[in-house]
Structures are given as structure tokens and as C-alpha cells.
Design an enzyme around this catalytic site. Structure first.
Site, short mmCIF file in Angstrom:
data_model
loop_
_atom_site.label_atom_id
_atom_site.label_comp_id
_atom_site.label_asym_id
_atom_site.label_seq_id
_atom_site.Cartn_x
_atom_site.Cartn_y
_atom_site.Cartn_z
N GLY A 42 0.92 -1.06 -0.27
CA GLY A 42 0.03 0.00 0.00
C GLY A 42 0.88 1.14 -0.05
O GLY A 42 2.19 1.19 0.37
N CYS A 73 5.12 -6.23 1.97
CA CYS A 73 5.39 -4.75 2.12
C CYS A 73 4.97 -3.86 2.86
O CYS A 73 5.26 -4.33 4.37
CB CYS A 73 5.40 -4.32 0.48
SG CYS A 73 6.53 -3.00 0.25
N TYR A 74 3.97 -3.21 2.57
CA TYR A 74 3.00 -2.45 3.82
C TYR A 74 2.51 -3.45 4.76
O TYR A 74 2.64 -3.42 6.00
CB TYR A 74 1.97 -1.70 3.14
CG TYR A 74 1.30 -0.84 4.30
CD1 TYR A 74 1.65 0.06 4.47
CD2 TYR A 74 -0.16 -1.43 4.44
CE1 TYR A 74 0.71 0.97 5.35
CE2 TYR A 74 -0.82 -0.79 5.62
CZ TYR A 74 -0.57 0.58 5.65
OH TYR A 74 -1.19 1.05 6.85
N HIS A 82 8.29 -7.87 -3.02
CA HIS A 82 7.06 -8.25 -3.71
C HIS A 82 7.02 -9.61 -4.54
O HIS A 82 7.69 -9.80 -5.71
CB HIS A 82 6.37 -7.34 -4.90
CG HIS A 82 6.00 -6.14 -4.18
ND1 HIS A 82 4.65 -5.85 -3.80
CD2 HIS A 82 6.41 -4.83 -3.79
CE1 HIS A 82 4.51 -4.53 -3.38
NE2 HIS A 82 5.50 -4.21 -3.17
N GLU A 135 4.92 -11.23 -5.73
CA GLU A 135 3.88 -11.52 -6.80
C GLU A 135 4.25 -11.05 -8.40
O GLU A 135 3.86 -11.47 -9.22
CB GLU A 135 2.64 -11.08 -6.45
CG GLU A 135 2.49 -9.31 -6.51
CD GLU A 135 3.09 -9.00 -5.13
OE1 GLU A 135 3.82 -9.59 -4.49
OE2 GLU A 135 2.88 -7.62 -4.95
N ASP A 186 -15.45 -13.38 -22.98
CA ASP A 186 -16.23 -13.40 -21.70
C ASP A 186 -17.74 -13.91 -21.97
O ASP A 186 -18.11 -14.75 -21.43
CB ASP A 186 -16.28 -12.05 -20.95
CG ASP A 186 -15.10 -11.53 -20.51
OD1 ASP A 186 -14.01 -12.32 -20.51
OD2 ASP A 186 -14.79 -10.42 -20.21
N LYS A 225 -9.42 -13.09 -16.13
CA LYS A 225 -9.66 -13.45 -17.36
C LYS A 225 -8.86 -14.76 -17.93
O LYS A 225 -9.43 -15.50 -18.66
CB LYS A 225 -8.77 -12.13 -18.11
CG LYS A 225 -9.17 -12.29 -19.61
CD LYS A 225 -10.31 -11.31 -19.93
CE LYS A 225 -10.84 -11.35 -21.26
NZ LYS A 225 -11.77 -10.53 -21.48
#
Ligand code: XMP
Length: 513
Positions: free
Chosen positions: A55, A82-83, A172, A174, A230, A369
Site C-alpha cells: 500500500g 511490503c506494507y 513483492h 507476486e 467473456d 480473465k
């Protein structure tokens, strides 16, 4: 549908959806919730783990997003990123301060050394590059925690309390820049939270089909099928679940790419459902005649779409459910600010007011997605539908600059088809986020054979993007561009010049109109 669930608690970081996607890629169901969600609500989801996101704030400020400290007494493991890591430390008796000394602030790729005996880093090499982005510094590590990773500048890049299952990383995991980041997330899920890995698209398909059957009963379902990923997957899922009770209306506005309308029809014609293709090209072109302003084009197309759909719906009569292909990124609420980030899908927007139905169903509401595509494959949809790149609702109308004519649309369709063919044969079709041709309204002088030409300029656009809010122009190899250019000017009458768009977004947008 009951799957083991991990909750990503969103503190307003920029990679939060990415964290959730990574968790799901590891076979564990995951939802993103704003940090303001009451603890009781989170508990109802019976999470097997929490991940606190990054954040933009500093935890020690009074105004910063906080958590209900009772979350640490639930006996549920927590990974703070992180945050989120600083928050963990801050709440559990550590001290986080502004890194006064610049050497303690870390941004970007940083060599990091891991303690392989920590469950989070099990099976990983001793060191690797991690992606850091923090200006604050964990001055005092909370009691009960050990240091599990370090960098040159920072002795406490990761902290661990194995007993309680609390882990924090300053970097991070990710993002792709972090080596073995996915392995760390996987370790958290399987070594710490003891996940069983029950989130697969095969499972999802079975449970979703059963849930739709139960909900719909003997009712009738109506879906506006656009031919995009979609709505196509939504159609296939509903067809599998309720078959003939489903009617799909495909409004062919004549603004699709080459052969696309026929491809959609071919893909769905043999399914057990009612498939209605409305050839509305003439109507749309008539309404759009002489219109040059992009927003006006959008508005006309949106309105006409609703009108055509409404006429078809009237022929069908009352239905019980109107289905929509809404997907998870459209419904996630961000932890930063109270505004819900909801994209307006112009091609279905407004429909509920016009059609006689009792309830909306959105069977893809929980999927990202990539998962929608995977589900499509699982359902047996052809690859050309499943891996289709995003295509705007107004279609080629906003890729022919200025006034539209059928002739211009056909010219663009032919040129765009060549471009797509060459990109695919160069193996770049899966790599580039979105690519298409634009027919400009500029004509210029050329020479073909011995004669002078005065024809249109075609622009090629290709961008890479993770969220379509920002985008970088794609560095397509010159030889590929060369082949595209040579083929188009030779094969497509009316075009004598090709340019390549080398602007990113911002300041440009992805589409030209
Ligand atoms: P821009 O041009 O705004 O595009 O950078 C971002 C993404 O949105 C798509 N796009 C649209 N999609 N209706 C849609 O359904 C529209 O009017 C529209 N305009 C742009 C564009 O293709 C890109 O993926």
C-alpha cells in the site's frame, strides 16, 4: 461452491489483483477484500490464510489503513507483503520507522539472501533477485519472529513466526521481477496454510454447472453474445448447464473483424441451445453515416445495440434470467478509497432496463480473465474464441478514423487480417497484449508500378499492458513489420502507406478514437 479460500486483504497496493491471480494459479481459491471489510464478514468465508498487500502509506501514521488486531488471534496464517509486512510488525510489537538513511530505502531489483530452513523459502536457492519498493524500515522486529531473509542494505527483508504461521516480506513475490516469487507464494499456501489445491477449472466447471442448474431450475435464460471471450465462455457454460433453456442473441453489427461473425456462429451453432444471429450491419451503417466524432459513434452503436437486442428479446418473450459475462476484475473493490472500480461495459450497459426478466445471473463473476479462458477450453470452445484479444464493443467503427463506409470497413478488415496473420506466424500473438490496424483518414501520394497512387495511410498499433490503464508500445521486430507492410500495400487496394504507432499510454490511448 465451497473451496478453500485465501483472502487477500487490500491496502491499496498496485499489485493486489496480481497476488490473487498468483494464488489461484497455485490451485487455491482467493478473493480480494478491502481492508475495511469487517472481521466477522471475513471470518464467515472461513479463510485458510490471509495475505496483506502492499500500500502507498506508512503504518505509523494515524491515518494509515489498519487491521482489526483480532485478526491475529484467529489461528489463521498471515503473509504480509511490503506494507502488509510492516503492518504485521507494527501490530505485533515491532517498530517501523521512516528510513532516514537513504541506504535503508530500497527500490527495484535487489539481491536477497534467504534462510532455506524457513517454510516460506523451502526448496529455493540461497539467494535471488527480489523486487523491493519500500521507504520505511523495520527498526525492531516483533517478539517471536526470526529473520528469514536479508539484503545488502537491510538485515530484515523477511520475518517469520513459524509457531503462529505469520510471515512478512518487504519485497513483492507476486511480480515477475522477483525470482522464485511464485514458489514462495506456493510455499505459503501449501507449507504454511496446508492448502489442498482444490481450485482447478475442471472442478469449477462442475460446481458452477450444478449451481446454475439449481438456480435456474426450469427457467429461461437470455444472453447477449458479442463473440468476445467473456460472453462466449458465459454462453458455453450456460449451454452446458441448462441447454435448450438458453437463448443467445448475437447482434452482428457488421463492425467485427474479418470472418469473426461467421466464426462465432460456427462455434455455437451446434451447441444445444437457441442461437440467434441478427444481421444488423445495414442498420448500424445507416445510423453511423456521416458521423465522424468518436464519442458520438460510441453512443449510436450502444443505443442501436440495445434497440436490436430489445426487438429480439420481445420476439422471445419474457425470460427468467438475463445473463451477463461480468468477470472478477470488474467487481473487485479497491482497498484504497471507497469508490468501487467498475468498468462500464458499453455493449451490455443499460440492457436490464429494456428487457423483461426477473433476475441477472453472472456466472463468471468470480473469475480472472486467464481463468475465463481456461474454463472456455475446459468447456471445449475453439482456441480462436478462447484466446481472442480484447476487442472494443464499438468494434472497427473506432478504428476507421472519421466517417465510416462499408468500403473503408472492408479495407480495414483485409489489412487487419494480414497484420494478425503475420503476428501469429512470427509467434508473437500470445506475447502482445493487443494489436490491430487503424485506417486513418489521411491520404498521401505513392508510386505503384509506373503509376501514381493517392491512397490511405494505415497505422499499425501493438501494445503491452497488464491492466489497459497504462500501456507500452510493443517492440515488434523490424523484419515482422516489414513483412506486414509489404503484404498490406501489395494485397489490400486503397492503402499505399503504413506507419507504426510508437506512443505509449499515457499520453496516447490504446485505440485511436
Ligand atoms: P483505450 O483506447 O481507452 O482502451 O486506451 C483501453 C482498452 O479498452 C478498449 N476500449 C473499449 N472497449 N468499448 C469497449 O468495450 C469501448 O468503447 C472501448 N474503447 C476502448 C480498448 O480496445 C482497450 O483494450
Amino acid at each position: 461452491m465451497s473451496h478453500q479460500t485465501v483472502i487477500v486483504l487490500d491496502f491499496g497496493g498496485q499489485y493486489n489483483q496480481l497476488i490473487a491471480r498468483r494464488v489461484r494459479e497455485c490451485g487455491v481459491y482467493c478473493e480480494v477484500k478491502p481492508y475495511t471489510t469487517p472481521l466477522a464478514e471475513l471470518q464467515k468465508m472461513e479463510p485458510i490464510g490471509f495475505i496483506f498487500t502492499g500500500g502507498p502509506n506508512s503504518v505509523y501514521l494515524e491515518t494509515s489503513p489498519q487491521v482489526d488486531p483480532a485478526i491475529f488471534t484467529l489461528g489463521v496464517p498471515v503473509l504480509g507483503i511490503c506494507y502488509g509486512c510492516q503492518l504485521l510488525a507494527h501490530h505485533l510489537g515491532g517498530r517501523v520507522t521512516d528510513a532516514q538513511d537513504d541506504s535503508a530505502r530500497e527500490y527495484g531489483k535487489t539481491e536477497t539472501f534467504y534462510d532455506a530452513s524457513c517454510p516460506l523459502f523451502k526448496g529455493l536457492p540461497e539467494s535471488g533477485i527480489s523486487w523491493m519498493s519500500h521507504g520505511d524500515y523495520m527498526e525492531k522486529v516483533p517478539e517471536g519472529f526470526t529473520l528469514a531473509a536479508r539484503s545488502q542494505a537491510c538485515p530484515n527483508v523477511a520475518i517469520a513466526d513459524e509457531r503462529r504461521g505469520f510471515y512478512g516480506v518487504q519485497f513483492h513475490p507476486e511480480v515477475n521481477h522477483t525470482d522464485h516469487g511464485v514458489a514462495m507464494i506456493r510455499n505459503f499456501l501449501y507449507e504454511v496454510c496446508h492448502a489442498s489445491g482444490d481450485w482447478t477449472m475442471g472442478d469449477y466447471k462442475r460446481t458452477a454447472v450444478a449451481a446454475i442448474r439449481e438456480k435456474v431450475g426450469a427457467g429461461r435464460v437470455l444472453l447477449a453474445l458479442s463473440g468476445g471471450v467473456d460472453s462466449s465462455v458465459c454462453a458455453a457454460l450456460l449451454a452446458e448447464a441448462v441447454g435448450e433453456q438458453l437463448t443467445c442473441v448475437f447482434v452482428d453489427h457488421g463492425l467485427m473483424r474479418k470472418n469473426e461473425g461467421d466464426e462465432v456462429q460456427a462455434a455455437f451453432q451446434s451447441w444445444a441451445m437457441h442461437f440467434v444471429r441478427v444481421d444488423a450491419e445495414a442498420r448500424f451503417l445507416e445510423k453511423l453515416a456521416g458521423v465522424t466524432e468518436p464519442e458520438r459513434k460510441r453512443k449510436i452503436i450502444g443505443e442501436e445495440f440495445i434497440r436490436v437486442f430489445e426487438e429480439e428479446a420481445k420476439k422471445i418473450g419474457a425470460v427468467d434470467f438475463l445473463a451477463q459475462g461480468t468477470i472478477y476484475p470488474d467487481v473487485i473493490e479497491s482497498g484504497a478509497g471507497s469508490a468501487a472500480v467498475i468498468k462500464s461495459h458499453h455493449n451490455v450497459g443499460g440492457l436490464p432496463d429494456y428487457v423483461d426478466f426477473k433476475e441477472i445471473i453472472e456466472p463468471l463473476r468470480l473469475l480472472f480473465k486467464d481463468e475465463v479462458r481456461q474454463l472456455g477450453r475446459e468447456l471445449g470452445l475453439p482456441e480462436y474464441l478462447v484466446s481472442r484479444q480484447p476487442f472494443p464493443g464499438p468494434g472497427l467503427a473506432i478504428r476507421v478514423i472519421g466517417e465510416l463506409t462499408k468500403e473503408k470497413l472492408d479495407t480495414l478488415r483485409d489489412a487487419d487480417a494480414v497484420y494478425r496473420e503475420e503476428i501469429a506466424s512470427a509467434g508473437l500473438d500470445r506475447e502482445i497484449g493487443q494489436y490491430f490496424a487503424v485506417l486513418t483518414n489521411t491520404r498521401s501520394v505513392g508510386v505503384m508500378g509506373d503509376g501514381r497512387t493517392y491512397d490511405y495511410t494505415l497505422a499499425l498499433r501493438a501494445v503491452n499492458t497488464s491492466d489497459f490503464m497504462t500501456a507500452d508500445w510493443a517492440r515488434i521486430p523490424y523484419d515482422v513489420l516489414d513483412r506486414v507492410s509489404t503484404r498490406i500495400v501489395n494485397e489490400v487496394p486503397g492503402i499505399n502507406r503504413i506507419v507504426y504507432d510508437i506512443t505509449s499510454k499515457p499520453p496516447a490511448t490504446i485505440e485511436w478514437e
